[in-house]
Design a protein around this motif. Structure first.
Motif, PDB file in Angstrom:
ATOM      1  N   ARG A  36      38.527  18.314  30.147  1.00  0.00           N
ATOM      2  CA  ARG A  36      38.213  17.188  29.222  1.00  0.00           C
ATOM      3  C   ARG A  36      38.222  17.570  27.892  1.00  0.00           C
ATOM      4  O   ARG A  36      37.373  18.463  27.454  1.00  0.00           O
ATOM      5  CB  ARG A  36      37.136  16.202  29.545  1.00  0.00           C
ATOM      6  N   THR A  46      39.519  16.406  39.881  1.00  0.00           N
ATOM      7  CA  THR A  46      38.348  16.693  39.050  1.00  0.00           C
ATOM      8  C   THR A  46      37.173  17.720  39.362  1.00  0.00           C
ATOM      9  O   THR A  46      36.496  18.084  38.671  1.00  0.00           O
ATOM     10  CB  THR A  46      37.250  15.207  39.204  1.00  0.00           C
ATOM     11  N   GLU A  47      37.743  18.501  40.201  1.00  0.00           N
ATOM     12  CA  GLU A  47      36.600  19.533  40.842  1.00  0.00           C
ATOM     13  C   GLU A  47      37.344  20.528  41.672  1.00  0.00           C
ATOM     14  O   GLU A  47      38.416  20.309  41.952  1.00  0.00           O
ATOM     15  CB  GLU A  47      35.631  19.043  41.709  1.00  0.00           C
ATOM     16  N   GLN A 103      29.951  29.522  33.300  1.00  0.00           N
ATOM     17  CA  GLN A 103      30.507  28.512  32.611  1.00  0.00           C
ATOM     18  C   GLN A 103      31.615  27.545  33.212  1.00  0.00           C
ATOM     19  O   GLN A 103      32.622  27.939  33.753  1.00  0.00           O
ATOM     20  CB  GLN A 103      31.268  28.799  31.240  1.00  0.00           C
ATOM     21  N   PRO A 104      31.151  26.513  33.855  1.00  0.00           N
ATOM     22  CA  PRO A 104      32.161  25.704  34.527  1.00  0.00           C
ATOM     23  C   PRO A 104      33.332  25.306  33.624  1.00  0.00           C
ATOM     24  O   PRO A 104      33.303  25.179  32.441  1.00  0.00           O
ATOM     25  CB  PRO A 104      31.472  24.240  34.726  1.00  0.00           C
ATOM     26  N   LYS A 105      34.460  25.366  34.150  1.00  0.00           N
ATOM     27  CA  LYS A 105      35.677  25.059  33.822  1.00  0.00           C
ATOM     28  C   LYS A 105      35.829  23.561  32.996  1.00  0.00           C
ATOM     29  O   LYS A 105      35.474  22.680  34.080  1.00  0.00           O
ATOM     30  CB  LYS A 105      36.852  25.069  34.723  1.00  0.00           C
ATOM     31  N   GLU A 106      35.956  23.261  31.803  1.00  0.00           N
ATOM     32  CA  GLU A 106      36.121  22.138  31.496  1.00  0.00           C
ATOM     33  C   GLU A 106      37.580  21.642  31.132  1.00  0.00           C
ATOM     34  O   GLU A 106      38.170  22.425  30.370  1.00  0.00           O
ATOM     35  CB  GLU A 106      35.152  21.850  30.167  1.00  0.00           C
ATOM     36  N   LYS A 154      39.936  22.990  39.790  1.00  0.00           N
ATOM     37  CA  LYS A 154      39.572  21.865  38.914  1.00  0.00           C
ATOM     38  C   LYS A 154      40.822  21.799  37.835  1.00  0.00           C
ATOM     39  O   LYS A 154      41.176  22.625  37.307  1.00  0.00           O
ATOM     40  CB  LYS A 154      38.330  22.025  38.395  1.00  0.00           C
ATOM     41  N   SER A 158      34.906  13.609  26.299  1.00  0.00           N
ATOM     42  CA  SER A 158      34.334  13.094  27.862  1.00  0.00           C
ATOM     43  C   SER A 158      33.890  11.739  27.557  1.00  0.00           C
ATOM     44  O   SER A 158      33.773  10.999  26.273  1.00  0.00           O
ATOM     45  CB  SER A 158      33.088  13.863  28.020  1.00  0.00           C
ATOM     46  N   GLU A 168      37.658   9.207  30.529  1.00  0.00           N
ATOM     47  CA  GLU A 168      38.278   9.188  31.589  1.00  0.00           C
ATOM     48  C   GLU A 168      38.263   8.377  32.784  1.00  0.00           C
ATOM     49  O   GLU A 168      37.215   7.675  32.745  1.00  0.00           O
ATOM     50  CB  GLU A 168      38.024  10.636  32.174  1.00  0.00           C
ATOM     51  N   ALA A 198      42.769  15.225  27.991  1.00  0.00           N
ATOM     52  CA  ALA A 198      42.823  16.641  28.711  1.00  0.00           C
ATOM     53  C   ALA A 198      43.294  17.809  27.860  1.00  0.00           C
ATOM     54  O   ALA A 198      44.089  17.653  27.037  1.00  0.00           O
ATOM     55  CB  ALA A 198      43.653  16.700  29.903  1.00  0.00           C
ATOM     56  N   LYS A 199      42.532  19.131  27.887  1.00  0.00           N
ATOM     57  CA  LYS A 199      43.209  20.292  27.255  1.00  0.00           C
ATOM     58  C   LYS A 199      44.105  20.707  28.173  1.00  0.00           C
ATOM     59  O   LYS A 199      44.137  20.752  29.445  1.00  0.00           O
ATOM     60  CB  LYS A 199      41.914  21.159  27.436  1.00  0.00           C
TER      61      LYS A 199
END
Length: 120
Positions: free
Chosen positions: A18, A72-73, A13-16, A40, A21, A24, A92-93
């Motif tokens: 935002r 961003t990554e 699960q990629p880190k989110e 990220k 969405s 930004e 952002a979180k």
């Protein structure tokens, strides 16, 4: 016949970072060489002598003590500069931002209208 259950498989699960969405603004950046991987959501400053982005730290005295953007990554460690992008505006979180402190919140002009959500 046996079936493979979901418990047997780990799904990436990629880190989110935002919270919302589409709100930004990201810009291209050049990162200074780094001895460690950068996650990220890492808060970035700009090294005054080189103009390259590097991880923010309030106690530094090389320019990176001023928070400027959010990575961003994921960026792997490298002995060379790397091209990437950084958010200059994001909802952002808060807990997903790496290196965030009161100095960075102030530098970025961030506000927290809802607990855990930052508008930068």
């Amino acid at each position: 016949m046996s079936l493979i259950g979901s418990a047997d498989i780990e799904i990436y699960q990629p880190k989110e970072i935002r919270a919302i969405s589409g709100q930004e603004v990201a810009v291209p950046i050049t990162l200074a060489a780094t001895a460690t991987d950068l996650s990220k959501g890492t808060i970035l400053g700009i090294v005054t002598a080189s103009g390259l982005f590097a991880p923010y730290k309030d106690s530094n005295t090389d320019g990176t003590e001023v928070a400027r953007a959010v990575l961003t990554e994921f960026i792997p460690k490298s002995t060379a500069t790397q091209i990437s992008s950084a958010y200059i505006k994001i909802i952002a979180k808060k807990d997903a931002l790496v290196g965030l402190d009161s100095g960075a919140i102030s530098d970025l002009g961030a506000r927290e209208p809802i607990p855990g959500i930052l508008i930068i």
